[in-house]
Scaffold this motif. Structure first.
Motif, PDB file in Angstrom:
ATOM      1  N   LEU A 183       7.345   0.109 -16.080  1.00  0.00           N
ATOM      2  CA  LEU A 183       6.752  -0.272 -14.807  1.00  0.00           C
ATOM      3  C   LEU A 183       6.630   0.871 -13.818  1.00  0.00           C
ATOM      4  CD1 LEU A 183       8.572  -3.679 -14.200  1.00  0.00           C
ATOM      5  CD2 LEU A 183       6.474  -3.224 -15.454  1.00  0.00           C
ATOM      6  N   SER A 184       7.253   2.005 -14.089  1.00  0.00           N
ATOM      7  CA  SER A 184       7.277   3.070 -13.089  1.00  0.00           C
ATOM      8  C   SER A 184       5.902   3.691 -12.885  1.00  0.00           C
ATOM      9  CB  SER A 184       8.258   4.164 -13.505  1.00  0.00           C
ATOM     10  OG  SER A 184       7.820   4.802 -14.682  1.00  0.00           O
ATOM     11  N   ILE A 185       5.679   4.150 -11.650  1.00  0.00           N
ATOM     12  CA  ILE A 185       4.446   4.860 -11.312  1.00  0.00           C
ATOM     13  C   ILE A 185       4.852   6.253 -10.850  1.00  0.00           C
ATOM     14  CG2 ILE A 185       2.349   4.800  -9.918  1.00  0.00           C
ATOM     15  CD1 ILE A 185       2.711   1.857  -9.551  1.00  0.00           C
ATOM     16  N   SER A 241       6.610   6.537  -2.650  1.00  0.00           N
ATOM     17  CA  SER A 241       5.334   6.082  -2.095  1.00  0.00           C
ATOM     18  C   SER A 241       5.322   4.566  -2.022  1.00  0.00           C
ATOM     19  CB  SER A 241       4.182   6.552  -2.989  1.00  0.00           C
ATOM     20  OG  SER A 241       4.218   5.867  -4.242  1.00  0.00           O
ATOM     21  N   ALA A 242       4.298   4.022  -1.372  1.00  0.00           N
ATOM     22  CA  ALA A 242       4.178   2.570  -1.238  1.00  0.00           C
ATOM     23  C   ALA A 242       4.083   1.897  -2.599  1.00  0.00           C
ATOM     24  CB  ALA A 242       2.970   2.218  -0.385  1.00  0.00           C
ATOM     25  N   LEU A 258      -1.679  -0.238  -0.164  1.00  0.00           N
ATOM     26  CA  LEU A 258      -1.884   0.754  -1.215  1.00  0.00           C
ATOM     27  C   LEU A 258      -3.269   1.380  -1.162  1.00  0.00           C
ATOM     28  CD1 LEU A 258      -0.274  -1.063  -4.283  1.00  0.00           C
ATOM     29  CD2 LEU A 258       0.827   0.327  -2.517  1.00  0.00           C
ATOM     30  N   GLY A 259      -3.360   2.624  -1.634  1.00  0.00           N
ATOM     31  CA  GLY A 259      -4.641   3.281  -1.793  1.00  0.00           C
ATOM     32  C   GLY A 259      -5.322   2.836  -3.080  1.00  0.00           C
ATOM     33  N   VAL A 260      -6.500   3.389  -3.336  1.00  0.00           N
ATOM     34  CA  VAL A 260      -7.298   2.967  -4.493  1.00  0.00           C
ATOM     35  C   VAL A 260      -6.569   3.246  -5.806  1.00  0.00           C
ATOM     36  CG1 VAL A 260      -9.436   3.345  -5.773  1.00  0.00           C
ATOM     37  CG2 VAL A 260      -9.465   3.282  -3.265  1.00  0.00           C
TER      38      VAL A 260
END
Length: 264
Positions: free
Chosen positions: A135-137, A150-151, A179-181
């Protein structure tokens, strides 16, 4: 409780909620199946937040029936919902910024004995469930404070924490609002992974682009009432906007829309 194939994981029947003389919800119906993403949409004041509170036990319904796996249940407090396997993630995320990722994952459910936290076991437990890797980004380390993330990364930590309890249904309240795109793309991919794992997902969102991207069904609320159930592949964004704004009145057909595919 073993899930019965074809039976909705969660079903709301005739849900009503009032605050004094004001009816916030009137005869609301909703079904969510395992491995399905249902988007709950509506304008401000439509009753979305109130309905989420009914499902999570924060604000119990005044009238109506809630069914879990085909059986009537009572959800009068958050513990009731959690006991069934319902987890909610809200816009504020409820994270402690001074704690690291592992500390937030197990906040309130820490592992250890004699008053000493066993952080090694907690990290190992998280990795056994494949949460941090899957699940990590791009989270640099599970030991960094959440305040430095980050968000999108914070959103991921909140979702991972909810998944530690192995819920059968997850409620996401406006998850892409901040969140951004690029971050939104990552999160929508995550929602698809949750569906693939057989988790029922209720996505509360104002963003119809996100809804069209990941939802299977859309339930529209207007002034506290159902104003249509729609199958995403066969429904245009213009139809959804009309239902959300009340330009079209679909309330009389909402009980049969899911069963009769030709109704769309």
């Amino acid at each position: 409780m073993v899930h019965v194939p074809g039976t909705p994981l969660l079903a709301l029947r005739g849900i009503c909620k009032r605050f004094g003389a004001v009816w916030a919800l009137t005869d609301v119906e909703l079904e969510i199946h395992a491995g399905e993403v249902v988007a709950l949409v509506g304008d401000n004041g439509a009753g979305k937040s109130t309905l989420v509170k009914v499902i999570t036990g924060v604000g119990p319904a005044d009238e109506g029936v809630i069914e879990w796996n085909g059986r009537p249940v009572r959800i009068t407090r958050p513990r009731d919902a959690q006991g069934l396997g319902i987890a909610g993630i809200y816009q504020d995320l409820a994270l402690c910024e001074t704690l690291d990722v592992v500390g937030n994952l197990f906040l309130g459910h820490e592992m250890g004995s004699t008053g000493v936290l066993d952080e090694v076991s907690m990290e190992r437990r998280a990795r056994e469930l494949d949460l941090l890797d899957t699940l990590s980004i791009g989270i640099p380390s599970v030991r960094v404070p959440v305040a430095s993330l980050s968000a999108a990364q914070r959103q991921t930590v909140a979702i991972a924490r909810a998944l530690l309890s192995e819920p059968r249904m997850l409620i996401l309240d406006e998850p892409t609002a901040a969140l951004g795109v690029r971050q939104t793309t990552y999160l929508l991919d995550l929602i698809e992974r949750l569906r693939d794992r057989g988790i029922g997902v209720l996505l509360v969102s104002h963003n119809l682009g996100d809804v069209k991207a990941v939802a299977d069904q859309v339930a529209v609320l207007h002034l506290g009432r159902n104003n249509g159930f729609f199958s995403v592949p066969t429904t245009s964004q213009e139809q959804l906007v009309s239902s959300i704004t009340g330009a079209t009145d679909n309330a009389v057909t909402h009980r049969t829309a899911r069963a009769g595919e030709g109704a769309m």
